[in-house]
Design a protein around this motif. Structure first.
Motif, PDB file in Angstrom:
ATOM      1  N   ILE A  22       6.894   1.129  -3.833  1.00 35.12           N
ATOM      2  CA  ILE A  22       7.215   0.670  -2.474  1.00 35.12           C
ATOM      3  C   ILE A  22       8.026   1.732  -1.728  1.00 35.12           C
ATOM      4  N   ARG A  23       9.040   2.272  -2.389  1.00 33.26           N
ATOM      5  CA  ARG A  23       9.942   3.229  -1.720  1.00 33.26           C
ATOM      6  C   ARG A  23       9.348   4.626  -1.611  1.00 33.26           C
ATOM      7  N   SER A  24       8.394   4.944  -2.468  1.00 35.43           N
ATOM      8  CA  SER A  24       7.776   6.265  -2.443  1.00 35.43           C
ATOM      9  C   SER A  24       6.259   6.121  -2.377  1.00 35.43           C
ATOM     10  N   PRO A  25       5.725   5.843  -1.184  1.00 32.48           N
ATOM     11  CA  PRO A  25       4.275   5.645  -1.051  1.00 32.48           C
ATOM     12  C   PRO A  25       3.465   6.826  -1.564  1.00 32.48           C
ATOM     13  N   GLY A  26       4.035   8.036  -1.450  1.00 28.96           N
ATOM     14  CA  GLY A  26       3.323   9.209  -1.941  1.00 28.96           C
ATOM     15  C   GLY A  26       3.110   9.169  -3.443  1.00 28.96           C
ATOM     16  N   THR A  27       4.098   8.627  -4.167  1.00 27.25           N
ATOM     17  CA  THR A  27       3.961   8.494  -5.618  1.00 27.25           C
ATOM     18  C   THR A  27       2.863   7.496  -5.962  1.00 27.25           C
ATOM     19  N   ALA A  28       2.873   6.356  -5.270  1.00 26.68           N
ATOM     20  CA  ALA A  28       1.837   5.354  -5.508  1.00 26.68           C
ATOM     21  C   ALA A  28       0.455   5.921  -5.209  1.00 26.68           C
ATOM     22  N   ASP A  29       0.359   6.693  -4.126  1.00 26.60           N
ATOM     23  CA  ASP A  29      -0.932   7.263  -3.740  1.00 26.60           C
ATOM     24  C   ASP A  29      -1.415   8.280  -4.765  1.00 26.60           C
ATOM     25  N   LEU A  30      -0.475   8.990  -5.390  1.00 30.76           N
ATOM     26  CA  LEU A  30      -0.838   9.939  -6.431  1.00 30.76           C
ATOM     27  C   LEU A  30      -1.568   9.241  -7.565  1.00 30.76           C
ATOM     28  N   TYR A  31      -1.055   8.080  -7.982  1.00 29.46           N
ATOM     29  CA  TYR A  31      -1.692   7.342  -9.076  1.00 29.46           C
ATOM     30  C   TYR A  31      -2.994   6.686  -8.621  1.00 29.46           C
ATOM     31  N   ARG A  32      -3.069   6.311  -7.357  1.00 25.73           N
ATOM     32  CA  ARG A  32      -4.333   5.751  -6.860  1.00 25.73           C
ATOM     33  C   ARG A  32      -5.443   6.789  -6.904  1.00 25.73           C
ATOM     34  N   ARG A  33      -5.107   8.017  -6.527  1.00 26.80           N
ATOM     35  CA  ARG A  33      -6.119   9.080  -6.553  1.00 26.80           C
ATOM     36  C   ARG A  33      -6.512   9.436  -7.980  1.00 26.80           C
ATOM     37  N   GLN A  34      -5.545   9.331  -8.886  1.00 28.19           N
ATOM     38  CA  GLN A  34      -5.818   9.701 -10.275  1.00 28.19           C
ATOM     39  C   GLN A  34      -6.677   8.655 -10.984  1.00 28.19           C
ATOM     40  N   TYR A  35      -6.322   7.361 -10.831  1.00 25.39           N
ATOM     41  CA  TYR A  35      -7.020   6.296 -11.543  1.00 25.39           C
ATOM     42  C   TYR A  35      -7.945   5.540 -10.593  1.00 25.39           C
ATOM     43  N   ARG A  36      -9.179   5.992 -10.524  1.00 26.26           N
ATOM     44  CA  ARG A  36     -10.138   5.368  -9.615  1.00 26.26           C
ATOM     45  C   ARG A  36     -10.866   4.189 -10.265  1.00 26.26           C
ATOM     46  N   TYR A  37     -10.796   4.089 -11.569  1.00 22.02           N
ATOM     47  CA  TYR A  37     -11.405   2.967 -12.283  1.00 22.02           C
ATOM     48  C   TYR A  37     -10.331   2.323 -13.164  1.00 22.02           C
ATOM     49  N   ILE A  38     -10.227   1.005 -13.064  1.00 22.50           N
ATOM     50  CA  ILE A  38      -9.185   0.275 -13.777  1.00 22.50           C
ATOM     51  C   ILE A  38      -9.814  -0.883 -14.553  1.00 22.50           C
ATOM     52  N   CYS A  39      -9.386  -1.060 -15.809  1.00 24.91           N
ATOM     53  CA  CYS A  39      -9.787  -2.207 -16.620  1.00 24.91           C
ATOM     54  C   CYS A  39      -8.526  -2.935 -17.081  1.00 24.91           C
ATOM     55  N   VAL A  40      -8.515  -4.253 -16.952  1.00 26.59           N
ATOM     56  CA  VAL A  40      -7.368  -5.058 -17.363  1.00 26.59           C
ATOM     57  C   VAL A  40      -7.849  -6.078 -18.394  1.00 26.59           C
ATOM     58  N   ASP A  41      -7.314  -5.971 -19.612  1.00 27.15           N
ATOM     59  CA  ASP A  41      -7.688  -6.893 -20.685  1.00 27.15           C
ATOM     60  C   ASP A  41      -6.678  -8.039 -20.746  1.00 27.15           C
ATOM     61  N   GLU A  42      -7.099  -9.184 -21.282  1.00 23.00           N
ATOM     62  CA  GLU A  42      -6.227 -10.366 -21.435  1.00 23.00           C
ATOM     63  C   GLU A  42      -5.522 -10.705 -20.111  1.00 23.00           C
ATOM     64  N   SER A  43      -6.287 -10.748 -19.046  1.00 29.06           N
ATOM     65  CA  SER A  43      -5.686 -10.922 -17.716  1.00 29.06           C
ATOM     66  C   SER A  43      -5.075 -12.310 -17.528  1.00 29.06           C
TER      67      SER A  43
END
Length: 619
Positions: A200-221
C-alpha cells in the motif's frame, strides 16, 4: 501429459488470459492439476515471467517441487511455498520503505508472545495492576492468552493499533507491537500485515511483483483468511487475470485462525473467475465416499474407484475397552493384509485420528506397551526435547538477532546466570564475541555450543549448519551416557532433516541464519510423516492419506465439540468430513459407552450425531 489428464483437468491446465476457481474435493487430483498447470505455463507459453504458487503447508510445497523436478531452472522461474514464506521473502528483499532492512526474526510460540506482552505491560500501571489483582496464575495466563488472540485477530483483519476503537485493546496492542519492535522481532501475523502495508505504502514495490509474477496458483484456497486474500488481490489488481485458485469448501476447518471458504466466492466476483468442479475421485474406496456423501451431501463424485472398501463401527464399554477393541481390529487387519510374506507389518499405512489429542491417550499407552511403532503430529509440536539442543537453538536465535533479549534471557536463566541480558545485547555486538561470552557463562553446555557455533563460517551469506551438527553428533556419541545420548541424537537428526529440507527449498545465494530459523519455525507446525502408526488430531491430518483410518472418541461433546454452536457446528461437520476422507480403503469409527471426566466422575456417553448420519447407528 495430455494422456494423464481428464478433460476438465486439461481445461484448467491449458487456460490462458482468464481466472479459474477450481472446486476440488478429496482425491480429485488437485495437486496434479496445479503442478501440471505450472509446467504448462513454463514450457508452452512464451514470455519473460515467473509463476507464484502459494500453498498452505511446506509439505504441500515440497510435494509440488518433487513433481516438477524435470522442469529446467525451476528455482529461478517459480516460487512455491506458503504465503507466509512468500511474505517473509518480500519483506526481507524489499522491506526498506517500511523500515525493514535485512533478516527478519520471527516469534512464534504462545509462551514467547505472552512473555513479550507481560514485559511490555509493565509500563502501563492500570493494566498491570489489573493483572496483579487476579486471584491466581492460571487466570492471569488465560487473560494474557486472550489478549494475544485479540491482537492476532486485529492483524489478520489488517487493523493497525491506531485504528482500534476500544482504548484498552488499543493500548495493549500498541505495547505489544512496541516491545516486538524494540527486540527486532515479528510474529507470523506481522508477515501478512506488514507485507500489505508495504504494497500500500510503496506502489512501486507492489508493481514490481506484479510484473514478475504474471501467473498465480493458490492451493487450499478454502483456508485463506482476510489478510491473505487481500495480499493476493494487491498482487493482481486489474491487470492480472491468470489466477487459478483451487480449494474445497467442505474442507475448510481452520476458522479459529480466520480462514473461511467465503473468499473463494469473493474471488469469483473480484476476478470474474470461471468455476470448474472436479468430481472424479482417485483416492478413496466406494464405501468411504458414500459415508462422506451422507455427511456432506454437496460432495458429488462422478467417477470413483472400483474398490468397495469398508466402513465399520466399534463400541467399547469405556475408553480403555474402546482402545482394546480398536487395537485388536488393527492387529487382525495388519496380519492379514499389511504383512509381507516374511516381513514386518507396514504400520505406516495406518492412522488413528481424534478430535483432540486426549482421545488417543489410552490407545497410545497400549501401542507403547506392545512395542508397536507410532508417531504423533500436532500443530503445536516442538522440535527439541533435549536440553543441549534446545540451548543450541536459543544460541542460534540470539546470534541471528543481536537485540533478542527474550531468548537471551531464557538462555541465561537455563544457565542460572545472574547477568541482566541488557548488558550483553546491542546492535553493534560482534557475533564471535557473543559466542565466547556463551562459552564463559554456560558451563559444559556453553563450551560445547560455542565450539559448534564456531564451525559456522558465515551467518549472513552461504550459511551452512552442516559442520556444527557433525561436531555436536561427535561430541554426543563420545561423551554422553547411553540414555542421554539417545535423546540428543534424536534431536540432532531432526535438525539434519530440517537442514536438508531448507537446502532443497532455498536459493543458495540467499541462505542466512535468519532465513533458516524462520523456515524451522514453519516446519515445527508442519512435521513430516515418520515410521509407524500416525496418531493425529484432525487439523494435523489435513492433506494426508492412509489405507486405514480409525476415527476414535465419536461421542457428543467430543466430536462434535461441546463448545460448537452455529457456524462452529458447520465447521465440526467439515472436520468430520476431512477425517473420513483421509482413508483410502478401510475406515473404523469408535466410541465408548462411558467416559471418565477429569474430575473423576464417570458419565454415560451419547454417540455422535455423525455416526447416525453416516448410517452406522439406527435412528
Amino acid at each position: 501429459m495430455e494422456g494423464e489428464l481428464s478433460p476438465k483437468q486439461r481445461e484448467i491446465v491449458e487456460s490462458d488470459n482468464e481466472s479459474i476457481l477450481v472446486i476440488a474435493g478429496p482425491g480429485t487430483g488437485k495437486t496434479k492439476v496445479v503442478t501440471e498447470r505450472i509446467k504448462f505455463v513454463l514450457t508452452k507459453l512464451k514470455g519473460n515471467f515467473h509463476v507464484l504458487a502459494l500453498t498452505f503447508t511446506n509439505k504441500a510445497a515440497d510435494e509440488m517441487k518433487e513433481r516438477m523436478m524435470d522442469v529446467s531452472n525451476l528455482e529461478k522461474r517459480v516460487f512455491v511455498g506458503t504465503i507466509h514464506s512468500f511474505c517473509y521473502k518480500v519483506l526481507r528483499d524489499r522491506g526498506k520503505p517500511i523500515g525493514i532492512d535485512g533478516d527478519i526474526h520471527i516469534l512464534n510460540s504462545l509462551e514467547d508472545k505472552k512473555s513479550v506482552l507481560l514485559e511490555a505491560l509493565d509500563f502501563d500501571l492500570d493494566i498491570t495492576n489489573s493483572l496483579k489483582e487476579m486471584n491466581n496464575d492460571k487466570d492471569r495466563e488465560k487473560l494474557l492468552s486472550h489478549w494475544i488472540n485479540i491482537i492476532s485477530q486485529f492483524k489478520r483483519q489488517l487493523i493497525l493499533p491506531e485504528s482500534v476503537t476500544d482504548e484498552r485493546d488499543r493500548r495493549i496492542y500498541q505495547a505489544y507491537d512496541a516491545a516486538l519492535k524494540s527486540s527486532n522481532l515479528m510474529d507470523f501475523d506481522d508477515l501478512l500485515i506488514k507485507t500489505y502495508e508495504l504494497f500500500i505504502r510503496s506502489p512501486g514495490t507492489a508493481d514490481l511483483y506484479r510484473r514478475q509474477y504474471r501467473y498465480i496458483c493458490v492451493d487450499e484456497s478454502q483456508d485463506l483468511n482476510y489478510a491473505q486474500y487481500e495480499i493476493i488481490k494487491l498482487l493482481c489488481q486489474s491487470n492480472i487475470r491468470n489466477v487459478v485458485m483451487v480449494g474445497d469448501p467442505n474442507q475448510s476447518i481452520f476458522g479459529f485462525i480466520g480462514s473461511s471458504p467465503k473468499y473463494m466466492e469473493q474471488f469469483k466476483e473480484d476476478f470474474y473467475a470461471r468455476t470448474i468442479t472436479l468430481e472424479e475421485n482417485f483416492r478413496s474406496a466406494r464405501a468411504i465416499i458414500e459415508a462422506a456423501h451422507k455427511l456432506m451431501p454437496e460432495f458429488q463424485v462422478s467417477e470413483r474407484l472400483p474398490i468397495e472398501g469398508m466402513v465399520s463401527l466399534i463400541v467399547g464399554q469405556d475408553e480403555e475397552r474402546e482402545a482394546d477393541l480398536v487395537l485388536e481390529r488393527l492387529l487382525k487387519l495388519a496380519e492379514k493384509e499389511y504383512r509381507p510374506m516374511k516381513g514386518v507389518i507396514d504400520w505406516e499405512k495406518f492412522a488413528l485420528i481424534g478430535r483432540n489429542r486426549y482421545v488417543l491417550n489410552q490407545i497410545e499407552t497400549k501401542l507403547k506397551s506392545k512395542g508397536i511403532p507410532y508417531y504423533k503430529l500436532e500443530l503445536d509440536q516442538q522440535l527439541d526435547e533435549s536440553e543441549l539442543i534446545k540451548e543450541f537453538e536459543l544460541a542460534l536465535e540470539i546470534l541471528s538477532n543481536p537485540q533478542d533479549m527474550l531468548h537471551l534471557g531464557e538462555l541465561l536463566t537455563r544457565w542460572k546466570s545472574m547477568i541482566n541480558p541488557r548488558e550483553l545485547v546491542g546492535k553493534d555486538i560482534d557475533r564471535r564475541n557473543m559466542i565466547e561470552k556463551m562459552r564463559m557463562l554456560g558451563g559444559t553446555n556453553g563450551e560445547i555450543i560455542s565450539n559448534a557455533l564456531n564451525k559456522i563460517d558465515d551467518f549472513d551469506s552461504n550459511f551452512s549448519l552442516k559442520d556444527s551438527l557433525e561436531y555436536l553428533t561427535g561430541y554426543v556419541e563420545t561423551s554422553l551416557e547411553k540414555y542421554d545420548r539417545e535423546l540428543v541424537l534424536k534431536d540432532i537428526k531432526e535438525w539434519h532433516n530440517r537442514w536438508t529440507s531448507y537446502l532443497r527449498n532455498s536459493n543458495h545465494n540467499q541462505r542466512s541464519l535468519g532465513s533458516y530459523l524462520n523456515y524451522v519455525l514453519e516446519e515445527n507446525a508442519q512435521s513430516s510423516r515418520k515410521n509407524g502408526i500416525a496418531l493425529l488430531t484432525i487439523h494435523s491430518a489435513k492433506g494426508l492419506e492412509f489405507d486405514l483410518v480409525a476415527l476414535m472418541g465419536m461421542v457428543e461433546g467430543v466430536f462434535p465439540d461441546y463448545r460448537a454452536k452455529g457456524d462452529q457446528m458447520v465447521e465440526e461437520r467439515r472436520n468430520a468430513f476431512v477425517s473420513l476422507t483421509r482413508s483410502k480403503r478401510l475406515l473404523l469409527l469408535s466410541y465408548p459407552r462411558t467416559r471418565q471426566m477429569p474430575w473423576g466422575e464417570t458419565i454415560i456417553s451419547k454417540p455422535s450425531r455423525f455416526l447416525k448420519e453416516i448410517g452406522l447407528l439406527e435412528e
